[in-house]
Every structure is written in C-alpha cells, then in structure tokens.
Design an enzyme around this catalytic site. Structure first.
Site, PDB file in Angstrom:
ATOM      1  N   ARG A   1     -41.136 111.530  66.616  1.00 30.68           N
ATOM      2  CA  ARG A   1     -42.169 112.499  66.453  1.00 30.68           C
ATOM      3  C   ARG A   1     -42.950 112.615  67.823  1.00 30.68           C
ATOM      4  NH1 ARG A   1     -47.429 112.711  65.616  1.00 30.68           N
ATOM      5  NH2 ARG A   1     -48.025 113.724  63.740  1.00 30.68           N
TER       6      ARG A   1
ATOM      7  N   ASP B   1     -44.657 109.994  59.105  1.00 31.61           N
ATOM      8  CA  ASP B   1     -43.609 108.613  59.509  1.00 31.61           C
ATOM      9  C   ASP B   1     -43.947 107.398  58.741  1.00 31.61           C
ATOM     10  OD1 ASP B   1     -45.381 107.879  61.137  1.00 31.61           O
ATOM     11  OD2 ASP B   1     -44.267 108.100  63.201  1.00 31.61           O
TER      12      ASP B   1
ATOM     13  N   LEU C   1     -56.334 103.076  62.546  1.00 32.76           N
ATOM     14  CA  LEU C   1     -55.718 104.194  62.971  1.00 32.76           C
ATOM     15  C   LEU C   1     -54.638 104.670  62.067  1.00 32.76           C
ATOM     16  CD1 LEU C   1     -57.114 102.819  65.847  1.00 32.76           C
ATOM     17  CD2 LEU C   1     -55.776 104.598  66.873  1.00 32.76           C
TER      18      LEU C   1
HETATM   19  N1  EPU Z   1     -54.766 112.234  64.594  1.00 34.70           N
HETATM   20  C1  EPU Z   1     -55.322 113.416  63.733  1.00 34.70           C
HETATM   21  N2  EPU Z   1     -55.205 114.743  64.286  1.00 34.70           N
HETATM   22  C2  EPU Z   1     -54.747 114.857  65.555  1.00 34.70           C
HETATM   23  C3  EPU Z   1     -54.187 113.912  66.183  1.00 34.70           C
HETATM   24  C4  EPU Z   1     -54.474 112.745  65.505  1.00 34.70           C
HETATM   25  O1  EPU Z   1     -55.852 113.186  62.570  1.00 34.70           O
HETATM   26  O2  EPU Z   1     -54.454 116.150  65.808  1.00 34.70           O
HETATM   27  C5  EPU Z   1     -54.985 111.199  63.970  1.00 34.70           C
HETATM   28  C6  EPU Z   1     -53.780 110.352  63.629  1.00 34.70           C
HETATM   29  O3  EPU Z   1     -53.318 110.696  62.335  1.00 34.70           O
HETATM   30  C7  EPU Z   1     -54.126 108.860  63.918  1.00 34.70           C
HETATM   31  C8  EPU Z   1     -54.945 108.850  64.719  1.00 34.70           C
HETATM   32  O4  EPU Z   1     -55.597 110.218  65.103  1.00 34.70           O
HETATM   33  O5  EPU Z   1     -54.670 108.524  62.919  1.00 34.70           O
HETATM   34  C9  EPU Z   1     -54.477 108.509  66.407  1.00 34.70           C
HETATM   35  O6  EPU Z   1     -53.591 109.289  66.516  1.00 34.70           O
HETATM   36  P1  EPU Z   1     -53.216 109.471  68.048  1.00 34.70           P
HETATM   37  O7  EPU Z   1     -52.835 111.101  68.287  1.00 34.70           O
HETATM   38  O8  EPU Z   1     -54.081 109.010  69.056  1.00 34.70           O
HETATM   39  O9  EPU Z   1     -51.599 108.886  68.357  1.00 34.70           O
HETATM   40  P2  EPU Z   1     -50.479 109.240  68.807  1.00 34.70           P
HETATM   41  O10 EPU Z   1     -50.386 110.227  69.823  1.00 34.70           O
HETATM   42  O11 EPU Z   1     -49.786 109.841  67.539  1.00 34.70           O
HETATM   43  C10 EPU Z   1     -49.580 107.335  70.102  1.00 34.70           C
HETATM   44  C11 EPU Z   1     -48.396 106.332  70.304  1.00 34.70           C
HETATM   45  C12 EPU Z   1     -48.656 105.400  69.016  1.00 34.70           C
HETATM   46  C13 EPU Z   1     -49.878 104.719  69.038  1.00 34.70           C
HETATM   47  C14 EPU Z   1     -51.033 105.772  69.025  1.00 34.70           C
HETATM   48  C15 EPU Z   1     -52.510 104.967  69.121  1.00 34.70           C
HETATM   49  C16 EPU Z   1     -46.949 107.671  71.574  1.00 34.70           C
HETATM   50  C17 EPU Z   1     -45.530 108.350  71.242  1.00 34.70           C
HETATM   51  N3  EPU Z   1     -47.444 107.093  70.259  1.00 34.70           N
HETATM   52  O12 EPU Z   1     -49.445 108.047  68.815  1.00 34.70           O
HETATM   53  O13 EPU Z   1     -47.509 104.317  69.253  1.00 34.70           O
HETATM   54  O14 EPU Z   1     -50.021 103.761  68.002  1.00 34.70           O
HETATM   55  O15 EPU Z   1     -50.799 106.634  70.296  1.00 34.70           O
HETATM   56  O16 EPU Z   1     -52.604 104.364  70.138  1.00 34.70           O
HETATM   57  O17 EPU Z   1     -47.496 107.557  72.459  1.00 34.70           O
HETATM   58  C18 EPU Z   1     -45.579 103.271  68.745  1.00 34.70           C
HETATM   59  O18 EPU Z   1     -45.270 103.018  70.108  1.00 34.70           O
HETATM   60  O19 EPU Z   1     -44.939 102.209  68.061  1.00 34.70           O
HETATM   61  C19 EPU Z   1     -46.690 104.190  68.559  1.00 34.70           C
HETATM   62  C20 EPU Z   1     -46.610 104.421  66.938  1.00 34.70           C
END
Ligand code: EPU
Length: 426
Positions: free
Chosen positions: A93, A117, A328
C-alpha cells in the site's frame, strides 16, 4: 510459504542492532524521484517492502541496485514514467507515496487505488484534497487515481482533518517543487516525517517546522540527488524491548533512538522493567512478571498503533488487567483472536479491549495477515508453553530483517520452516 516455529520459555539476553525504518526508507526512495541522478540511501532495511519499492521505481524508469544489501542506489532519469500498476500497489500500500513526487516532477501521475488491507479501510481523501488544493485535478478512473497539474502546482494552505502520515508525506513531496509557499497544518510529526524533511532539505528543499504540526514549505525550481542515512526503526526497536520485558530478559538495542519510543519505554518501566539509555541505543532489563499497562494509540508523539500488538501480547501474561484503546486502524484487533488461541483472556468492545493477564499462555498454531500482529504473535510464542507456529511469515518479512535470526542471537528458540501442504480441499 514459510512459518515460524517458536518454542517458548527462553530468557532473551544480549545485543541486537536495528537498521533503518521501513516507514522512512520507502518514502525516501519515493522522494528520490524528485531529482534526476543518483540518490544513495544508507541503512535501508533488507526487507520485502524495500524490494517491492525497488521494483516499482524500476517500472518508473529508474535503475535501482543494492536493495538487498542495506545501501540502495537509485538512478532517476530526466523523465521518469508516471504509472504505478495495481499488481505492485496491491502488494504494498505504501506505493501510494509516489503520488506526490511524480505529480510534482512529471505534472501527471496514475496510481492504482490501493483499497483496504488487513488492518482496515484506509482512506486517501486527505492525500487527494491536499493535492487538489495545490492545483491538481484528481479523478478515479477504473480503479486508477489520475492526478494532473500540467501547469505546475501552486503553494497554498492545507489543513489536515487528522495528522495522517501518508497524506503529510504526499503533500510535502508535491509542495517542495510547487510555486510559492505551502503550509501544511495539523501535519504528522513522526520521526519518519522528520527524516524525509531532512533528506528533502539536503536535496535543496526549503522546509521549516519538521517535527511540529505546522510544516512550511517554500517551493524551489529543482532538487539534487543526495546520499542519506535512514532513521533507525523505532517499531522494530520496540519489538525487542517488549521481547526483553516479556521473557524476563536483558537486551541492549543498538542503533536506536530511545527518544523516538519514549512512551513505549515509559510503559515498560511502569510494567516493572529497568530501562536505561546506553551509547547508541537503550537497554531493557526485567526481573519480575510484567504488570499490566493501559495503552491508547494516537498519532506521534502518542503511543504508536504499530506497537499496540506487542503490548497486547505482554499484557496477556501480565499481572492484572489492562485496557487497550486502538484509535487508528479498526481491524488491528483481529489479531487478538489469535492471542485467544494461545489462551489469552481478552474482551473487546469496539475499539477497546480489556486484557486480563494469565499465568501462562499455551503454544498453538496461529496466523497473521499483518506485519505487527505477526511480531506480536511471535512475542507471545516466546513465553507460551510448548510450540507456537506462526503462519503468514511473509507478512512479517515485509517489515523485519530476519526477525528469527535476531531473536535466535538473543537465545530464543525460533526457526523458519516451510508451511506444510494443507490437507483440506476448502
Ligand atoms: N486516513 C484517512 N484518510 C486519509 C489518510 C488517512 O481517513 O486520506 C486515516 C486512515 O484510514 C487511518 C488513519 O487516518 O485510520 C491514519 O492513517 P495514516 O495516513 O497516518 O497512516 P498511513 O500513512 O497509511 C503509516 C504507516 C503505518 C502506521 C501509520 C500510523 C507507512 C508505510 N505506514 O500508514 O505503518 O501504522 O502510518 O502511524 O508509513 C506498518 O508499518 O505496519 C504500518 C501499518
């Protein structure tokens, strides 16, 4: 397909060295797209996700080497291609993080919509709204997100409803080449964001406020490739810290920044561990059954959702009961069902779980569909009676450089073995 066989009951002791953070390295690799020429990334973790990102960059026209060595060289052409296909986006992703840099660099990008996912439905609305505010048009056509800004992006103020890591990164990486000043308010503050800001600044970007909730970016005309060292992986560091506490061990974690996992280490202290800072890392010593500790996941500097499964595992054998609140990712509690298979006592209600510590877990076959849940199950296996087999190890491999090898070096009985053929037709 492999699985881990963990035989519980060993006390972990010794030293482990952590490599760079997955969640930084993947974005730093995407950031390389912003500059023509050769970017070198040091301390990149030797994990599956870095290999997938390398393959994605190759399909975009880059030459990539070293992804299995820890030093990744990315040679970016003058005109990269700008299409990321579903087969790669589906398997990782985080591929979505090429959206911002390619839009800024090429004026157009097509990225397959990733979908949900194993940890939940994960929106992209904030990514899209931010890019639209910067002047792009964005449409979803047959499952592909197409963003265009043929006349270039223009600096603006973007408010995020929630400090999303991915949205902050995409908007930031688009804004560095936009015309004028962009302000991202309620930006994510994770150490990995600070790391990306550091690399972009070395590349010639003008960014203020890294690590705070307001990022101010003054667009520049072009960026140059650099050599950059990835920030250490705080989630992997935390995995070993909790392993030490659960096994009544004594583990020193090197190449770690304890200040990046301060709340988690404080929680371990509350649980009864002795945590000390040492040169280049920290040490965790535990000589009693852990006490149960409540955790509430929040964006940084709050308690990281990625560490939640480790504390669920620890609480399952702790003295007392603890409340875990997951704010989250709604599906992150699915893995608690697997802990129940090991004899844990857990009740869930929405995004709260009450974990009542039991004296002893009992080894059993369990399955993971996610990196961190997989690591949490391995931790549980380390203290369970008898053998625990953890299936779905390819998920764990996405985020850990030989987790079993590092645990073995601390005295754990954990081995990788082929998954037996299923005898069921269903
Ligand atoms: N969200 C929305 N809309 C958006 C963006 C996010 O609703 O446009 C929501 C998501 O659905 C979620 C929350 O906001 O409920 C947090 O999402 P965020 O965008 O902060 O997370 P991410 O960028 O998708 C990264 C890490 C994750 C980690 C999260 C939170 C990467 C590749 N992934 O995900 O790591 O859990 O930040 O810290 O950087 C992992 O490494 O196993 C992993 C899942």
């Amino acid at each position: 397909m492999d699985r881990f066989r963990v035989t519980g009951g060993q006390r972990l002791a010794g030293e482990v060295r952590i490599t760079g953070a997955k969640n930084s390295a993947l974005k730093l690799m995407a950031a390389a797209l912003l500059a023509e020429g050769t970017t070198v990334l040091e301390e990149a973790p030797r994990i599956l996700d870095v290999e997938i990102m390398s393959e994605l960059l190759r399909r975009l026209g880059c030459e990539v080497e070293g992804e299995t060595t820890g030093t990744v060289r990315i040679d970016v052409p003058a005109a990269p291609r700008f299409e990321a296909d579903y087969d790669l986006v589906r398997s990782m992703r985080a591929s979505i993080c090429v959206l911002g840099p390619l839009l800024a660099r090429c004026g157009e990008v097509h990225v397959a919509y990733p979908g949900g996912d194993a940890i939940g439905s994960r929106g992209l609305d904030m990514h899209i709204e931010g890019l639209v505010k910067l002047g792009a048009t964005v449409e979803n056509s047959h499952g592909v997100l197409i963003a265009k800004a043929p006349k270039g992006l223009k600096g603006t103020t973007v408010w995020l409803d929630f400090p999303s890591v991915g949205a902050t990164e995409n908007i930031l990486m688009a804004a560095v080449l936009a015309e004028g000043r962009t302000v991202i308010d309620n930006a994510a503050r994770e150490p990995e964001i600070v790391d990306i800001c550091a690399m972009l600044t070395e590349m010639g970007a003008r960014i203020e406020g890294a690590g705070s909730s307001t990022l101010e970016i003054e667009g520049v005309d072009g960026l140059k490739p650099v050599r950059h060292r990835t920030v250490p992986d705080r989630i992997v560091a935390c995995t070993f810290a909790v392993a030490a506490a659960m096994t009544l061990g004594d583990v020193t974690v090197r190449n770690a920044h304890p200040e990046h996992l301060e709340i988690a280490l404080d929680k371990l202290t509350l649980a009864g561990a002795e945590v000390s800072h040492v040169r280049d890392g920290f040490r965790v010593v535990m000589d009693r059954r852990p006490k149960a500790v409540d955790v509430v996941t929040l964006p940084y500097p709050g308690f990281a959702t990625d560490m939640q499964p480790f504390f669920a595992a620890m609480n399952s054998i702790a003295e007392g009961s603890a409340m875990i609140t997951e704010n989250l990712f709604e599906a992150r509690f699915v893995f608690l069902q697997e802990l129940l298979r090991l004899g844990a006592s857990i009740r869930t209600d929405g995004h709260h779980a009450i974990v009542r510590g039991v004296e002893q877990l009992s080894g059993a076959p369990v399955l993971t569909a996610d990196i961190r849940a997989g690591a949490g199950l391995v931790l549980a296996g380390l203290v369970a009676d008898g053998d625990t087999t953890v299936s779905g190890v390819h998920h764990i491999d996405r985020g850990y450089t030989g987790l079993e090898v590092q645990l073995q070096s601390l005295g754990a009985k954990i081995f990788r073995e082929p998954e037996p053929e299923s005898t069921s037709r269903f």
